[in-house]
Every structure is written in structure tokens, then in C-alpha cells.
Design a protein around this motif. Structure first.
Motif, PDB file in Angstrom:
ATOM      1  N   GLY A 187       6.971 -56.931  12.343  1.00 60.28           N
ATOM      2  CA  GLY A 187       8.306 -56.593  12.785  1.00 60.28           C
ATOM      3  C   GLY A 187       8.217 -55.195  13.340  1.00 60.28           C
ATOM      4  N   LYS A 188       7.682 -54.035  12.909  1.00 58.61           N
ATOM      5  CA  LYS A 188       7.509 -52.777  13.413  1.00 58.61           C
ATOM      6  C   LYS A 188       6.722 -52.922  14.609  1.00 58.61           C
ATOM      7  CE  LYS A 188       7.685 -50.453   8.775  1.00 58.61           C
ATOM      8  NZ  LYS A 188       6.935 -49.628   7.836  1.00 58.61           N
ATOM      9  N   GLU A 227       6.507 -55.193  16.757  1.00 59.20           N
ATOM     10  CA  GLU A 227       7.641 -55.693  17.763  1.00 59.20           C
ATOM     11  C   GLU A 227       8.609 -54.422  18.307  1.00 59.20           C
ATOM     12  OE1 GLU A 227      10.559 -59.211  18.397  1.00 59.20           O
ATOM     13  OE2 GLU A 227      10.085 -59.040  16.398  1.00 59.20           O
ATOM     14  N   ASN A 228       9.138 -53.751  17.295  1.00 62.82           N
ATOM     15  CA  ASN A 228       9.931 -52.699  17.702  1.00 62.82           C
ATOM     16  C   ASN A 228       9.307 -51.678  18.534  1.00 62.82           C
ATOM     17  OD1 ASN A 228      12.165 -53.989  16.106  1.00 62.82           O
ATOM     18  ND2 ASN A 228      11.558 -53.122  14.290  1.00 62.82           N
ATOM     19  N   LYS A 229       8.267 -51.193  18.172  1.00 66.33           N
ATOM     20  CA  LYS A 229       7.312 -50.286  18.911  1.00 66.33           C
ATOM     21  C   LYS A 229       7.199 -50.949  20.390  1.00 66.33           C
ATOM     22  CE  LYS A 229       7.693 -46.645  16.232  1.00 66.33           C
ATOM     23  NZ  LYS A 229       8.115 -45.373  16.704  1.00 66.33           N
ATOM     24  N   LYS A 279       8.930 -53.134  21.970  1.00 68.69           N
ATOM     25  CA  LYS A 279      10.099 -53.008  22.823  1.00 68.69           C
ATOM     26  C   LYS A 279      10.348 -51.605  23.059  1.00 68.69           C
ATOM     27  CE  LYS A 279      12.235 -56.786  20.559  1.00 68.69           C
ATOM     28  NZ  LYS A 279      13.383 -57.522  19.694  1.00 68.69           N
ATOM     29  N   GLU A 280      10.212 -50.637  22.408  1.00 76.59           N
ATOM     30  CA  GLU A 280      10.529 -49.188  22.940  1.00 76.59           C
ATOM     31  C   GLU A 280       9.511 -48.798  24.343  1.00 76.59           C
ATOM     32  OE1 GLU A 280       9.716 -46.090  20.143  1.00 76.59           O
ATOM     33  OE2 GLU A 280      11.075 -46.924  18.600  1.00 76.59           O
ATOM     34  N   GLU A 329      10.888 -50.786  27.129  1.00 76.17           N
ATOM     35  CA  GLU A 329      11.994 -50.073  27.596  1.00 76.17           C
ATOM     36  C   GLU A 329      11.812 -49.022  28.578  1.00 76.17           C
ATOM     37  OE1 GLU A 329      16.496 -48.625  25.847  1.00 76.17           O
ATOM     38  OE2 GLU A 329      14.816 -49.117  24.587  1.00 76.17           O
TER      39      GLU A 329
END
Length: 311
Positions: free
Chosen positions: A127-128, A130-132, A134-135, A138
Motif C-alpha cells: 500500500g505504501k 502504491e501511494n509513493k 502515485k506521488e 502525479e
């Protein structure tokens, strides 16, 4: 007869001497212009040409050459400014990309090398990751969006836009986030519809960026507002907050590429520094202007001015 002949000869000699002196003077001025231009170009100075002459044509030439020099110096100054900005932008981008990618690699190595990791811990790490990721995506998307805007590759057709609807829609998108953070929301959108020259997709992004920016940097003020006003020529969209504001030193630079406030590297204020640059470029594509006014902990506002359409 001989006296008359002498007078004619004297007059002719004077004319020849005058022409010689005039030609010599022009030759001296032309030599000065040539040597001075070579010096200015070779040394890249901001000097101008200055010659004392009564020759009107030469004066006109000097004026035009000086205009050309001023234009060239302005182009060089703009180029130098862009070059410095690009270097800083690339440096910041590499930093902002390297940090999350290093974290992602760290998580992946943990997942691959730690044989004792259980499914729950693996899911948390994934999950982490995936979040990174996405950063990173972006930031890359923002960079390419800005590149498209500045190169003119992004087509933004202009039409008649109902500004009341656009403003209501965008503030409602953030309403739950704002109320969950305990931020008071003040909305001033009149019932009478106002129309402007614009593009709905671009306006959504502009207002979205401004509201996001107000939440990120002004939430400690506890209030966020959006107002829509107009006069005979223009429509004004204002997004404001009562947060820490923007110091006078930073006010002229907040729209620069990759420029962030001094504390923007702190986790609380972290940002890529492209949001407001993209916002300004989009406003310019809509033939509008954006203004910033800030009094810390009193009112910090970004106002977008667009051409009003009355039909």
C-alpha cells in the motif's frame, strides 16, 4: 574676370574641403559604430552607441541600432532567467523523484528479502509502495502538463462558461474534506448567473489547484472562502484563507516553476512547486490574469480575472 575666377575656385575648394571633412566625420562615426558594436557583442555588455553628429540619417540609424541592442539584451536576460529556472526546476524534480523512488525501492527490498514477513505486513508495505508511486506519477504528469502549456501543444478551446456552476461544483468537491478538518467554509456565489470566456476543464483545474493550495498552506487559519463577483468587463473568482500567508519576499515568485516556500520541504507543507505555475499558465490561456494579495493570519487571496460575456 580673374577676380571672379579666383572667387569661384575658392568656393569650389571650400565645397571640396567641406565634403572631405563631412566624409571623414561620417567615416569616423562609422568606424566608431563598427568597433563599438564588436566590443558590445564580444563582451556581452549593456552599453549603447553614442555618436555626436548632425547627420539626421546617421542619427536615425543609431536610434534603430540602440533599439535592436536593447531588444537583444532583453532576449539574453530572459534566456538567462529561463536557463536558471530550468536548472533549478530539474534539480528540484530530480530531488522530488529520487526521494519517493528511494522509499519505494526500500519497501520492495524489504518485501523481497524479509522471508519472515507475513501477509498483513506485506499488504501494508505494498500500500505504501502504491501511494509513493502515485506521488511520482502525479509529479511527472504535472511536469508534462506544464511543458505542454508552455510549448503551446495543449489546445484549450474557449467558450461561454457559467461561472456560478463551475464555482459551486468545485467547492462542493472539497466540502467534506474541509469540514472534516474543522475548516469553516464561506461561499459567496450570487444567484444571478455570470458568464465568462473560458474552458470548463481548465477552470476546474484552476479552482481545484487554488482550493488545494489554500488547504495545504492556510488551513491553520480555520477559514477558507470562495467568492464570485463581476463588473461590466470582468468576472472575478477569489479563493482565500486566513492562514500564515505569503511573505512579501515570496509574493512575486510563487508562480515560478518549482518554487516552494522555505518550509515546503516539511512534511506538512510538502509540494512539488508546479501547481501554481500550471494555474497561472492556464489562466493566461483563458486570456485572463491572476492576482495575489496576502496579509498573514488576516487574509491571503488568489483572484482570477476573466473576460465577462453578457449574452
Amino acid at each position: 574676370m580673374s577676380v571672379f575666377l579666383i572667387i569661384v575656385i575658392v568656393i569650389l575648394l571650400y565645397i571640396i574641403y567641406f565634403q572631405y571633412k563631412s566624409k571623414r566625420h561620417i567615416s569616423t562615426n562609422l568606424k566608431y559604430i563598427y568597433e563599438k558594436l564588436n566590443s558590445i557583442i564580444a563582451n556581452n555588455t549593456s552599453e549603447k552607441l553614442l555618436a555626436f553628429t548632425d547627420d539626421k540619417e546617421l542619427i536615425h540609424i543609431l536610434i534603430e541600432i540602440n533599439k535592436l541592442l536593447e531588444h537583444n539584451q532583453k532576449i539574453q536576460a530572459d534566456y538567462s532567467k529561463v536557463e536558471v529556472a530550468m536548472r533549478k526546476m530539474l534539480s528540484n524534480i530530480s530531488h522530488d523523484l529520487k526521494t519517493p523512488l528511494t522509499v519505494v525501492l526500500g519497501y520492495i527490498e524489504t518485501i523481497n528479502l524479509d522471508k519472515n514477513i507475513n501477509n498483513e505486513e506485506r499488504e501494508v508495505l505494498l500500500g505504501k509502495v502504491e501511494n509513493k508511486t502515485k506521488e511520482v506519477m502525479e509529479l511527472i504528469n504535472k511536469f508534462f502538463d506544464l511543458a505542454k502549456l508552455e510549448s503551446g501543444d495543449k489546445d484549450i478551446p474557449l467558450t461561454r462558461i457559467n461561472m456560478n456552476e463551475v464555482c459551486r461544483k468545485n467547492i462542493l468537491d472539497f466540502y467534506d474534506i474541509l469540514t472534516s478538518k474543522g475548516i469553516e467554509v464561506i461561499i459567496d456565489i450570487p444567484e444571478k448567473n455570470m458568464y465568462s470566456l473560458g474552458n470548463e476543464e481548465a477552470l476546474d483545474r484552476i479552482i481545484n489547484n487554488l482550493i488545494s493550495n489554500a488547504i495545504k498552506y492556510g488551513s491553520e487559519g480555520g477559514v477558507l472562502g470562495l467568492s464570485l463577483k463581476s463588473d461590466e468587463k470582468y468576472v472575478y473568482v477569489e479563493v482565500w484563507d486566513k492562514g500564515k500567508g505569503i511573505n512579501e519576499v515570496h509574493k512575486d515568485r510563487v508562480f515560478e516553476r518549482m518554487y516552494t516556500l522555505e518550509d515546503s520541504r516539511n512534511k506538512l507543507y510538502q509540494g512539488g512547486g508546479l501547481g501554481l505555475t500550471i494555474t497561472k499558465r492556464l489562466v493566461e490561456k483563458l486570456k485572463g490574469e491572476i492576482f495575489l494579495d496576502s496579509k498573514p493570519f488576516d487574509k491571503t487571496s488568489f483572484t482570477v480575472r476573466l473576460k465577462r460575456i453578457n449574452y
